[in-house]
Scaffold this motif. Structure first.
Motif, mmCIF file in Angstrom:
data_model
loop_
_atom_site.group_PDB
_atom_site.id
_atom_site.type_symbol
_atom_site.label_atom_id
_atom_site.label_comp_id
_atom_site.label_asym_id
_atom_site.label_seq_id
_atom_site.Cartn_x
_atom_site.Cartn_y
_atom_site.Cartn_z
ATOM 1 N N ILE A 135 0.839 -1.204 0.000
ATOM 2 C CA ILE A 135 0.000 0.000 0.000
ATOM 3 C C ILE A 135 0.870 1.249 0.000
ATOM 4 C CG2 ILE A 135 -1.634 1.390 1.351
ATOM 5 C CD1 ILE A 135 -2.830 -1.252 2.376
ATOM 6 N N LEU A 136 1.854 1.279 0.867
ATOM 7 C CA LEU A 136 2.728 2.459 0.936
ATOM 8 C C LEU A 136 3.468 2.687 -0.377
ATOM 9 C CD1 LEU A 136 4.085 2.074 4.556
ATOM 10 C CD2 LEU A 136 2.535 3.847 3.706
ATOM 11 N N ARG A 137 3.994 1.624 -0.977
ATOM 12 C CA ARG A 137 4.667 1.772 -2.280
ATOM 13 C C ARG A 137 3.726 2.374 -3.317
ATOM 14 N NH1 ARG A 137 7.668 -3.750 -1.824
ATOM 15 N NH2 ARG A 137 9.676 -3.042 -1.052
ATOM 16 N N TYR A 138 2.518 1.835 -3.375
ATOM 17 C CA TYR A 138 1.533 2.323 -4.342
ATOM 18 C C TYR A 138 1.236 3.805 -4.117
ATOM 19 C CZ TYR A 138 -2.977 3.161 -6.513
ATOM 20 O OH TYR A 138 -4.009 3.703 -7.241
ATOM 21 N N LEU A 139 0.986 4.189 -2.879
ATOM 22 C CA LEU A 139 0.644 5.583 -2.584
ATOM 23 C C LEU A 139 1.812 6.523 -2.871
ATOM 24 C CD1 LEU A 139 -1.444 5.080 0.665
ATOM 25 C CD2 LEU A 139 -2.288 5.721 -1.606
ATOM 26 N N ILE A 140 3.020 6.101 -2.600
ATOM 27 C CA ILE A 140 4.193 6.927 -2.906
ATOM 28 C C ILE A 140 4.337 7.093 -4.411
ATOM 29 C CG2 ILE A 140 6.732 6.974 -2.819
ATOM 30 C CD1 ILE A 140 6.409 5.689 0.027
ATOM 31 N N GLU A 141 4.098 6.000 -5.159
ATOM 32 C CA GLU A 141 4.122 6.088 -6.631
ATOM 33 C C GLU A 141 3.069 7.068 -7.141
ATOM 34 O OE1 GLU A 141 3.631 2.153 -8.182
ATOM 35 O OE2 GLU A 141 5.586 1.475 -7.428
ATOM 36 N N GLN A 142 1.960 7.177 -6.416
ATOM 37 C CA GLN A 142 0.888 8.103 -6.805
ATOM 38 C C GLN A 142 1.203 9.541 -6.405
ATOM 39 O OE1 GLN A 142 -1.877 7.026 -8.623
ATOM 40 N NE2 GLN A 142 -0.618 5.196 -8.690
#
Length: 123
Positions: free
Chosen positions: A61-68
């Motif tokens: 989740i954190l990786r995805y949100l940082i990518e966003q």
């Protein structure tokens, strides 16, 4: 679905604040903890146990949100929102495998026949 799918349906009361209490036998057989995931389906409201302590999911989740492009307080807020919606797939698969190994499940056709017989359903 395990044992919970075989428990007799039960009428529950909805409070004036739109709250329900999960009956003890459903709570225990469903392995509920502090959170549940509610989903509207064609058949009505589906309530499932929700495990929010899965650390592998946290990293994803954190990786995805940082990518966003999320950061700071927005990152925290969006993380909390997404974390509540995660269903622990591995735990559900492990539970299903145990149910199969211990003979607590049958085919979908067998379940349909039992329900038709029990409730007089046709179709």
């Amino acid at each position: 679905m395990g044992v919970a799918a075989l428990v007799e349906p039960q009428v529950i009361k909805i409070s004036s604040k739109r709250q329900i209490t999960i009956p003890a036998k459903f709570y225990e057989s469903g392995s509920f903890k502090e959170y549940a995931l509610a989903t509207w389906t064609d058949d009505g409201l589906l309530i499932q146990p929700l495990d929010v302590d899965d650390e592998d999911v946290t990293v994803d989740i954190l990786r995805y949100l940082i990518e966003q492009g999320c950061e700071g307080e927005e990152l925290i807020a969006r993380y909390r929102e997404m974390k509540r919606k995660i269903v622990p797939i591995k735990a559900k698969l492990d539970e299903a495998e145990r149910d199969i190994a211990e003979g607590r499940v049958g085919s979908a056709r067998e379940m349909q026949e039992r329900l038709r017989e029990k409730y007089g359903l046709y179709g």
